[in-house]
Motif scaffolding. Sequence first.
Motif, PDB file in Angstrom:
ATOM      1  N   TYR A   6      44.748 -27.913  43.948  1.00 13.67           N
ATOM      2  CA  TYR A   6      44.853 -29.344  44.213  1.00 13.67           C
ATOM      3  C   TYR A   6      46.051 -29.917  43.476  1.00 13.67           C
ATOM      4  O   TYR A   6      46.616 -29.291  42.579  1.00 13.67           O
ATOM      5  CB  TYR A   6      43.558 -30.079  43.854  1.00 13.67           C
ATOM      6  N   VAL A   8      47.617 -33.384  41.511  1.00 16.87           N
ATOM      7  CA  VAL A   8      47.118 -34.547  40.774  1.00 16.87           C
ATOM      8  C   VAL A   8      48.219 -35.093  39.860  1.00 16.87           C
ATOM      9  O   VAL A   8      48.988 -34.321  39.278  1.00 16.87           O
ATOM     10  CB  VAL A   8      45.853 -34.163  39.958  1.00 16.87           C
ATOM     11  N   THR A  16      40.349 -34.395  35.943  1.00 16.54           N
ATOM     12  CA  THR A  16      39.932 -33.625  37.118  1.00 16.54           C
ATOM     13  C   THR A  16      39.533 -32.201  36.728  1.00 16.54           C
ATOM     14  O   THR A  16      38.523 -31.691  37.225  1.00 16.54           O
ATOM     15  CB  THR A  16      41.028 -33.591  38.197  1.00 16.54           C
ATOM     16  N   LYS A  17      40.294 -31.585  35.838  1.00 13.70           N
ATOM     17  CA  LYS A  17      39.923 -30.224  35.415  1.00 13.70           C
ATOM     18  C   LYS A  17      38.561 -30.225  34.742  1.00 13.70           C
ATOM     19  O   LYS A  17      37.720 -29.357  35.036  1.00 13.70           O
ATOM     20  CB  LYS A  17      40.982 -29.641  34.460  1.00 13.70           C
ATOM     21  N   LEU A  20      35.760 -30.431  37.250  1.00 15.27           N
ATOM     22  CA  LEU A  20      35.584 -29.156  37.949  1.00 15.27           C
ATOM     23  C   LEU A  20      34.915 -28.127  37.050  1.00 15.27           C
ATOM     24  O   LEU A  20      34.025 -27.388  37.499  1.00 15.27           O
ATOM     25  CB  LEU A  20      36.929 -28.644  38.462  1.00 15.27           C
ATOM     26  N   CYS A  72      36.193 -20.455  42.028  1.00 13.42           N
ATOM     27  CA  CYS A  72      34.871 -21.057  42.052  1.00 13.42           C
ATOM     28  C   CYS A  72      33.930 -20.129  42.822  1.00 13.42           C
ATOM     29  O   CYS A  72      34.282 -19.628  43.894  1.00 13.42           O
ATOM     30  CB  CYS A  72      34.942 -22.419  42.735  1.00 13.42           C
ATOM     31  N   LEU A  81      34.005 -29.375  44.912  1.00  9.95           N
ATOM     32  CA  LEU A  81      34.808 -30.264  45.746  1.00  9.95           C
ATOM     33  C   LEU A  81      34.367 -31.716  45.560  1.00  9.95           C
ATOM     34  O   LEU A  81      35.200 -32.617  45.455  1.00  9.95           O
ATOM     35  CB  LEU A  81      34.716 -29.855  47.209  1.00  9.95           C
ATOM     36  N   LEU A  84      35.789 -32.932  42.309  1.00 11.44           N
ATOM     37  CA  LEU A  84      37.218 -33.220  42.429  1.00 11.44           C
ATOM     38  C   LEU A  84      37.422 -34.589  43.067  1.00 11.44           C
ATOM     39  O   LEU A  84      38.183 -35.416  42.557  1.00 11.44           O
ATOM     40  CB  LEU A  84      37.923 -32.141  43.261  1.00 11.44           C
ATOM     41  N   LYS A  85      36.733 -34.841  44.160  1.00 13.40           N
ATOM     42  CA  LYS A  85      36.913 -36.120  44.859  1.00 13.40           C
ATOM     43  C   LYS A  85      36.465 -37.308  44.012  1.00 13.40           C
ATOM     44  O   LYS A  85      37.084 -38.381  44.064  1.00 13.40           O
ATOM     45  CB  LYS A  85      36.165 -36.086  46.189  1.00 13.40           C
ATOM     46  N   SER A  87      36.549 -37.506  40.686  1.00 15.17           N
ATOM     47  CA  SER A  87      37.392 -37.680  39.501  1.00 15.17           C
ATOM     48  C   SER A  87      38.866 -37.924  39.820  1.00 15.17           C
ATOM     49  O   SER A  87      39.626 -38.323  38.944  1.00 15.17           O
ATOM     50  CB  SER A  87      37.268 -36.454  38.595  1.00 15.17           C
ATOM     51  N   HIS A  88      39.263 -37.694  41.048  1.00 12.15           N
ATOM     52  CA  HIS A  88      40.672 -37.824  41.444  1.00 12.15           C
ATOM     53  C   HIS A  88      41.001 -39.282  41.755  1.00 12.15           C
ATOM     54  O   HIS A  88      40.223 -39.964  42.396  1.00 12.15           O
ATOM     55  CB  HIS A  88      40.942 -36.949  42.671  1.00 12.15           C
ATOM     56  N   TYR A  95      44.198 -31.053  48.655  1.00 17.09           N
ATOM     57  CA  TYR A  95      43.641 -29.838  48.076  1.00 17.09           C
ATOM     58  C   TYR A  95      43.615 -28.745  49.135  1.00 17.09           C
ATOM     59  O   TYR A  95      43.723 -28.999  50.335  1.00 17.09           O
ATOM     60  CB  TYR A  95      42.235 -30.083  47.520  1.00 17.09           C
TER      61      TYR A  95
END
Length: 103
Positions: A6, A8, A16-17, A20, A72, A81, A84-85, A87-88, A95
């Motif tokens: 992805y 960012v 984001t990390k 995840l 993953c 996923l 990610l969405k 926190s992004h 991605y």
Amino acid sequence: MYKMCYFVPSSHLDETKQALFEAGAGRIGDYDSCAWQCLGEGQFRPLAGSDPFLGTTGELERVEEYKVELVCEDQLIYDALAALKRSHPYEEPAYEIYRMEDI
């Protein structure tokens, strides 16, 4: 096993990390929080109806971004996923997800 990549902005790299990793992504054997990242430049132009985190509707925007790659496990990919969405910062995060072969 899947590989997730992805893009960012640096302002949200760690957030984001961490999201995840908490979802279970980034585990390899007896190691967790595994990721690879590279700094680069992304570009986009927000179109009418968008709500951009960065940039102005109709104008090309270039931004310093990181490309992050991590693995993953199959049963965790949908949770990862979603994390990610959540926190992004981007309305439409970019991605890629690839299924990995066990060779």
